[in-house]
Motif scaffolding. Structure first.
Motif, PDB file in Angstrom:
ATOM      1  N   THR A 164       0.472  -1.330   0.483  1.00  0.00           N
ATOM      2  CA  THR A 164       0.412  -0.055  -0.093  1.00  0.00           C
ATOM      3  C   THR A 164       0.645   0.672  -0.281  1.00  0.00           C
ATOM      4  O   THR A 164       2.130   1.315   0.267  1.00  0.00           O
ATOM      5  N   VAL A 167      -2.620   4.593   4.243  1.00  0.00           N
ATOM      6  CA  VAL A 167      -3.830   3.632   5.155  1.00  0.00           C
ATOM      7  C   VAL A 167      -4.560   4.744   5.773  1.00  0.00           C
ATOM      8  O   VAL A 167      -3.858   5.492   6.739  1.00  0.00           O
ATOM      9  N   VAL A 173      -7.096   0.460   2.426  1.00  0.00           N
ATOM     10  CA  VAL A 173      -6.169   0.290   1.664  1.00  0.00           C
ATOM     11  C   VAL A 173      -6.464   1.596   0.710  1.00  0.00           C
ATOM     12  O   VAL A 173      -6.600   1.168  -0.131  1.00  0.00           O
ATOM     13  N   LEU A 196      -1.667  -7.092   5.398  1.00  0.00           N
ATOM     14  CA  LEU A 196      -0.870  -6.083   4.802  1.00  0.00           C
ATOM     15  C   LEU A 196       0.252  -5.876   5.092  1.00  0.00           C
ATOM     16  O   LEU A 196       0.450  -6.033   6.341  1.00  0.00           O
ATOM     17  N   ALA A 198       2.753  -2.569   5.425  1.00  0.00           N
ATOM     18  CA  ALA A 198       2.620  -1.510   5.794  1.00  0.00           C
ATOM     19  C   ALA A 198       3.803  -0.958   7.254  1.00  0.00           C
ATOM     20  O   ALA A 198       3.749  -0.950   8.222  1.00  0.00           O
TER      21      ALA A 198
END
Length: 246
Positions: A164, A167, A173, A196, A198
């Motif tokens: 990503t 967020v 996302v 995810l 991140a």
């Protein structure tokens, strides 16, 4: 024609030909202008295109080249990749999104009894990768387009590691590159579990297009505590937060 398919065709038309009118899109899809107008409203709300008078225009890509991004926050990305690799069980089919963190994760999966499928043109002799088809985005070493999406419909993965660019506080996302969004969504649909990746800079990070809401995620791996509002959104959606050791 299902709305999802119309949306894909509209976005593809804008990517290929640039800005277009509602009438032209309606003729191309064989539907009414009113249907196209509703589709454009929806796609504009999701940040996938820009509505203009009488039609719509594509959103320009804003991603930095892979080689530039790869040198930023290396320690944080390594920590996230290391912790994410520990989640993988032998024998799994793993789907890897594009991005520098996913590339670092791939290096940590070398030698494992796994099937790894990706749209990222990563060059790593230590791991056997199954590449999806599609159009090559050279600056970011990724494959996109309808061929990539079609290939993903034939795939079933135990686990997806999703990248990503940001967020949002409500857990959405985001991504900066519109052409990657349909591929990411197809990856989510092809996977049993979505993880995810991140690092701390992704909260809130950047991004103009919504990839998915928190309800599509199972786990978030990050290198720092998540802010209270975003953490609450994840908890409400049943998402586990795994903090990597820095």
């Amino acid at each position: 024609m299902l709305p999802e398919r119309r949306h894909q065709l509209i976005l593809r038309a804008l990517r290929d030909d640039g800005a277009s009118t509602i009438v032209a899109l309606a003729e191309r899809l064989g539907v009414s202008p009113a249907t196209v107008r509703r589709d454009l409203v929806r796609l504009d709300e999701e940040g996938l295109l820009t509505r203009v008078y009488g039609g719509a225009a594509p959103i320009a890509d804003k991603d930095e080249p892979f080689t530039d991004v790869a040198t930023v926050r290396v320690g944080e990305k390594d920590a996230v990749a290391e912790r994410a690799a520990a989640l993988v069980e032998d024998g799994e089919t793993v789907l890897l999104d594009i991005g520098t963190t996913a590339h670092r994760l791939a290096r940590r999966l070398r030698g494992r009894n796994l099937t790894v499928v990706t749209s990222n043109m990563a060059d790593d002799a230590g791991i056997q990768l199954v590449l999806l088809g599609g159009m090559l985005r050279r600056e970011y070493r990724s494959l996109v387009g309808f061929l990539t999406e079609d290939n993903l419909r034939q795939i079933h993965a135990d686990r997806l590691f999703l990248g990503t660019s940001g967020v949002r506080p409500d857990g959405r996302v985001m991504d900066t590159t519109v052409v990657e969004v349909p591929v990411k969504r197809a990856m989510i649909a092809a996977s049993d579990r979505v993880v995810l990746l991140a690092d701390s800079a992704k909260f809130p990070g950047t991004g103009v297009a919504t990839v998915c809401g928190p309800e599509a995620l199972d786990t978030v791996v990050t290198d720092a505590p998540v802010d209270a509002r975003t953490s609450a959104a994840f908890r409400e959606a049943g998402v586990s937060i795994v903090e990597a050791a820095g």
